[in-house]
Design a protein around this motif. Structure first.
Motif, PDB file in Angstrom:
ATOM      1  N   PRO A  27       0.816  -1.230   0.000  1.00 13.54           N
ATOM      2  CA  PRO A  27       0.000   0.000   0.000  1.00 13.54           C
ATOM      3  C   PRO A  27       0.842   1.270   0.000  1.00 13.54           C
ATOM      4  O   PRO A  27       1.985   1.269   0.437  1.00 13.54           O
ATOM      5  CB  PRO A  27      -0.779  -0.116   1.316  1.00 13.54           C
ATOM      6  CG  PRO A  27       0.147  -0.879   2.206  1.00 13.54           C
ATOM      7  CD  PRO A  27       0.829  -1.878   1.297  1.00 13.54           C
ATOM      8  N   LYS A  28       0.232   2.342  -0.481  1.00 14.95           N
ATOM      9  CA  LYS A  28       0.840   3.671  -0.362  1.00 14.95           C
ATOM     10  C   LYS A  28       0.467   4.189   1.022  1.00 14.95           C
ATOM     11  O   LYS A  28      -0.714   4.212   1.375  1.00 14.95           O
ATOM     12  CB  LYS A  28       0.299   4.623  -1.422  1.00 14.95           C
ATOM     13  CG  LYS A  28       0.887   4.428  -2.774  1.00 14.95           C
ATOM     14  CD  LYS A  28       0.409   5.521  -3.700  1.00 14.95           C
ATOM     15  CE  LYS A  28       1.014   5.327  -5.079  1.00 14.95           C
ATOM     16  NZ  LYS A  28       0.543   6.355  -6.013  1.00 14.95           N
ATOM     17  N   THR A  29       1.457   4.585   1.792  1.00 15.68           N
ATOM     18  CA  THR A  29       1.208   5.114   3.130  1.00 15.68           C
ATOM     19  C   THR A  29       1.990   6.407   3.306  1.00 15.68           C
ATOM     20  O   THR A  29       2.884   6.724   2.517  1.00 15.68           O
ATOM     21  CB  THR A  29       1.637   4.105   4.223  1.00 15.68           C
ATOM     22  OG1 THR A  29       3.027   3.802   4.054  1.00 15.68           O
ATOM     23  CG2 THR A  29       0.821   2.825   4.149  1.00 15.68           C
ATOM     24  N   ARG A  30       1.638   7.133   4.367  1.00 17.83           N
ATOM     25  CA  ARG A  30       2.360   8.358   4.703  1.00 17.83           C
ATOM     26  C   ARG A  30       2.640   8.343   6.198  1.00 17.83           C
ATOM     27  O   ARG A  30       1.820   7.887   6.990  1.00 17.83           O
ATOM     28  CB  ARG A  30       1.541   9.598   4.348  1.00 17.83           C
ATOM     29  CG  ARG A  30       1.267   9.730   2.863  1.00 17.83           C
ATOM     30  CD  ARG A  30       0.481  10.970   2.516  1.00 17.83           C
ATOM     31  NE  ARG A  30      -0.737  11.066   3.311  1.00 17.83           N
ATOM     32  CZ  ARG A  30      -1.321  12.217   3.654  1.00 17.83           C
ATOM     33  NH1 ARG A  30      -0.805  13.368   3.287  1.00 17.83           N
ATOM     34  NH2 ARG A  30      -2.428  12.230   4.351  1.00 17.83           N
ATOM     35  N   GLY A  31       3.812   8.840   6.545  1.00 18.03           N
ATOM     36  CA  GLY A  31       4.192   8.953   7.945  1.00 18.03           C
ATOM     37  C   GLY A  31       4.743  10.340   8.214  1.00 18.03           C
ATOM     38  O   GLY A  31       5.047  11.089   7.280  1.00 18.03           O
ATOM     39  N   ALA A  32       4.857  10.671   9.492  1.00 19.30           N
ATOM     40  CA  ALA A  32       5.414  11.965   9.879  1.00 19.30           C
ATOM     41  C   ALA A  32       6.301  11.761  11.097  1.00 19.30           C
ATOM     42  O   ALA A  32       5.911  11.102  12.052  1.00 19.30           O
ATOM     43  CB  ALA A  32       4.303  12.959  10.189  1.00 19.30           C
ATOM     44  N   LYS A  33       7.503  12.290  11.032  1.00 20.28           N
ATOM     45  CA  LYS A  33       8.471  12.224  12.131  1.00 20.28           C
ATOM     46  C   LYS A  33       8.798  13.646  12.557  1.00 20.28           C
ATOM     47  O   LYS A  33       8.710  14.575  11.760  1.00 20.28           O
ATOM     48  CB  LYS A  33       9.763  11.537  11.684  1.00 20.28           C
ATOM     49  CG  LYS A  33       9.608  10.106  11.265  1.00 20.28           C
ATOM     50  CD  LYS A  33       9.718   9.229  12.455  1.00 20.28           C
ATOM     51  CE  LYS A  33       9.642   7.757  12.098  1.00 20.28           C
ATOM     52  NZ  LYS A  33       9.314   6.991  13.280  1.00 20.28           N
ATOM     53  N   CYS A  34       9.235  13.787  13.808  1.00 24.34           N
ATOM     54  CA  CYS A  34       9.588  15.118  14.285  1.00 24.34           C
ATOM     55  C   CYS A  34      10.973  15.109  14.920  1.00 24.34           C
ATOM     56  O   CYS A  34      11.242  14.324  15.841  1.00 24.34           O
ATOM     57  CB  CYS A  34       8.567  15.624  15.289  1.00 24.34           C
ATOM     58  SG  CYS A  34       8.701  17.411  15.561  1.00 24.34           S
ATOM     59  N   VAL A  62       0.293   9.018   9.123  1.00 24.32           N
ATOM     60  CA  VAL A  62      -0.597  10.106   8.728  1.00 24.32           C
ATOM     61  C   VAL A  62      -1.894   9.446   8.283  1.00 24.32           C
ATOM     62  O   VAL A  62      -1.905   8.631   7.364  1.00 24.32           O
ATOM     63  CB  VAL A  62       0.005  10.951   7.570  1.00 24.32           C
ATOM     64  CG1 VAL A  62      -0.975  12.023   7.121  1.00 24.32           C
ATOM     65  CG2 VAL A  62       1.337  11.558   7.975  1.00 24.32           C
ATOM     66  N   GLY A  63      -2.982   9.778   8.949  1.00 28.41           N
ATOM     67  CA  GLY A  63      -4.277   9.175   8.637  1.00 28.41           C
ATOM     68  C   GLY A  63      -4.832   9.644   7.307  1.00 28.41           C
ATOM     69  O   GLY A  63      -4.419  10.675   6.760  1.00 28.41           O
ATOM     70  N   ASP A  67      -3.658  16.003   7.476  1.00 20.13           N
ATOM     71  CA  ASP A  67      -2.514  16.796   7.070  1.00 20.13           C
ATOM     72  C   ASP A  67      -1.269  16.284   7.815  1.00 20.13           C
ATOM     73  O   ASP A  67      -1.356  15.990   9.014  1.00 20.13           O
ATOM     74  CB  ASP A  67      -2.796  18.254   7.444  1.00 20.13           C
ATOM     75  CG  ASP A  67      -1.646  19.168   7.120  1.00 20.13           C
ATOM     76  OD1 ASP A  67      -1.424  19.416   5.927  1.00 20.13           O
ATOM     77  OD2 ASP A  67      -0.968  19.611   8.064  1.00 20.13           O
ATOM     78  N   PRO A  68      -0.118  16.142   7.140  1.00 22.07           N
ATOM     79  CA  PRO A  68       1.082  15.652   7.829  1.00 22.07           C
ATOM     80  C   PRO A  68       1.456  16.475   9.068  1.00 22.07           C
ATOM     81  O   PRO A  68       1.889  15.920  10.077  1.00 22.07           O
ATOM     82  CB  PRO A  68       2.176  15.728   6.761  1.00 22.07           C
ATOM     83  CG  PRO A  68       1.438  15.583   5.472  1.00 22.07           C
ATOM     84  CD  PRO A  68       0.125  16.305   5.698  1.00 22.07           C
ATOM     85  N   GLU A  69       1.271  17.797   9.013  1.00 24.85           N
ATOM     86  CA  GLU A  69       1.591  18.635  10.171  1.00 24.85           C
ATOM     87  C   GLU A  69       0.667  18.318  11.350  1.00 24.85           C
ATOM     88  O   GLU A  69       1.109  18.233  12.493  1.00 24.85           O
ATOM     89  CB  GLU A  69       1.491  20.115   9.813  1.00 24.85           C
ATOM     90  CG  GLU A  69       1.902  21.020  10.943  1.00 24.85           C
ATOM     91  CD  GLU A  69       1.897  22.494  10.568  1.00 24.85           C
ATOM     92  OE1 GLU A  69       1.661  23.314  11.464  1.00 24.85           O
ATOM     93  OE2 GLU A  69       2.129  22.824   9.386  1.00 24.85           O
ATOM     94  N   ALA A  70      -0.606  18.108  11.069  1.00 22.20           N
ATOM     95  CA  ALA A  70      -1.555  17.736  12.124  1.00 22.20           C
ATOM     96  C   ALA A  70      -1.203  16.353  12.677  1.00 22.20           C
ATOM     97  O   ALA A  70      -1.286  16.112  13.888  1.00 22.20           O
ATOM     98  CB  ALA A  70      -2.982  17.756  11.593  1.00 22.20           C
ATOM     99  N   ALA A  71      -0.797  15.447  11.796  1.00 23.49           N
ATOM    100  CA  ALA A  71      -0.441  14.087  12.223  1.00 23.49           C
ATOM    101  C   ALA A  71       0.772  14.102  13.138  1.00 23.49           C
ATOM    102  O   ALA A  71       0.788  13.415  14.163  1.00 23.49           O
ATOM    103  CB  ALA A  71      -0.173  13.206  11.000  1.00 23.49           C
ATOM    104  N   VAL A  72       1.811  14.870  12.784  1.00 23.81           N
ATOM    105  CA  VAL A  72       3.010  14.882  13.619  1.00 23.81           C
ATOM    106  C   VAL A  72       2.701  15.506  14.974  1.00 23.81           C
ATOM    107  O   VAL A  72       3.177  15.032  16.013  1.00 23.81           O
ATOM    108  CB  VAL A  72       4.224  15.544  12.915  1.00 23.81           C
ATOM    109  CG1 VAL A  72       4.189  17.057  12.987  1.00 23.81           C
ATOM    110  CG2 VAL A  72       5.525  15.015  13.483  1.00 23.81           C
ATOM    111  N   ALA A  73       1.861  16.543  14.986  1.00 20.30           N
ATOM    112  CA  ALA A  73       1.482  17.165  16.259  1.00 20.30           C
ATOM    113  C   ALA A  73       0.711  16.164  17.128  1.00 20.30           C
ATOM    114  O   ALA A  73       0.963  16.050  18.330  1.00 20.30           O
ATOM    115  CB  ALA A  73       0.647  18.417  16.011  1.00 20.30           C
TER     116      ALA A  73
END
Length: 156
Positions: A27-34, A62-63, A67-73
């Motif tokens: 699958p295509k997925t997205r993640g966010a790291k800080c 990232v759901g 938004d990636p920024e919302a996900a990382v927060a």
């Protein structure tokens, strides 16, 4: 304590099942790291369910429609109890490491003094602040990639 034990083991059981799915479907997925910095140190975590004992950056999935920024927060708040003041997007990278086609967004937050962290004991086994130039031996590649992206941005 019993609920934490059950939830931790559920995560440990779920991850191999997810990997089988990822292998079959890709699958295509997205993640966010800080990358969280304070006083010359970086905040690293150890997950309870994934390569236990290896240090990583806080973050996660990232759901759909998120938004990636919302996900990382959200992820940082859930994992270490920090509210992020305006995360700065440093960039992203693509990986197929766990059979997913994953785009990972990297954000930066710098605090003038080290904030107090409160870990989620179900998802996080440990968290700590480490000097940027003296990381623990066992760290994920993404930690080194993130620091290289940050140092590249600082030169420009």
């Amino acid at each position: 304590k019993l609920q934490q034990f059950i939830e931790r083991n559920f995560y440990r059981f779920l991850l191999p099942c997810a990997r089988l799915y990822w292998f079959a479907v890709r699958p295509k997925t997205r993640g966010a790291k800080c990358l969280i910095l304070a006083e010359g140190k970086v905040l690293l975590i150890q997950n309870t369910y994934h390569r236990y004992g290896v240090w990583n950056l806080p973050g996660g999935r990232v759901g759909k429609g998120e938004d990636p920024e919302a996900a990382v927060a959200r992820e940082v708040r859930e994992e270490v109890g920090l509210l992020l003041p305006e995360p700065l997007l440093l960039g992203d990278w693509f990986t197929e490491k766990e059979y997913k086609r994953d785009t990972v967004y990297l954000f930066l937050v710098q605090f003038p003094i080290m904030p107090r962290i409160t870990i989620d004991p179900v998802e996080i086994a440990a968290a700590g602040w480490f000097p940027v130039d003296h990381l623990p031996e066992r760290t994920f590649t993404s930690v080194h990639k993130a620091l290289a992206m940050y140092q590249g941005q600082m030169r420009h």
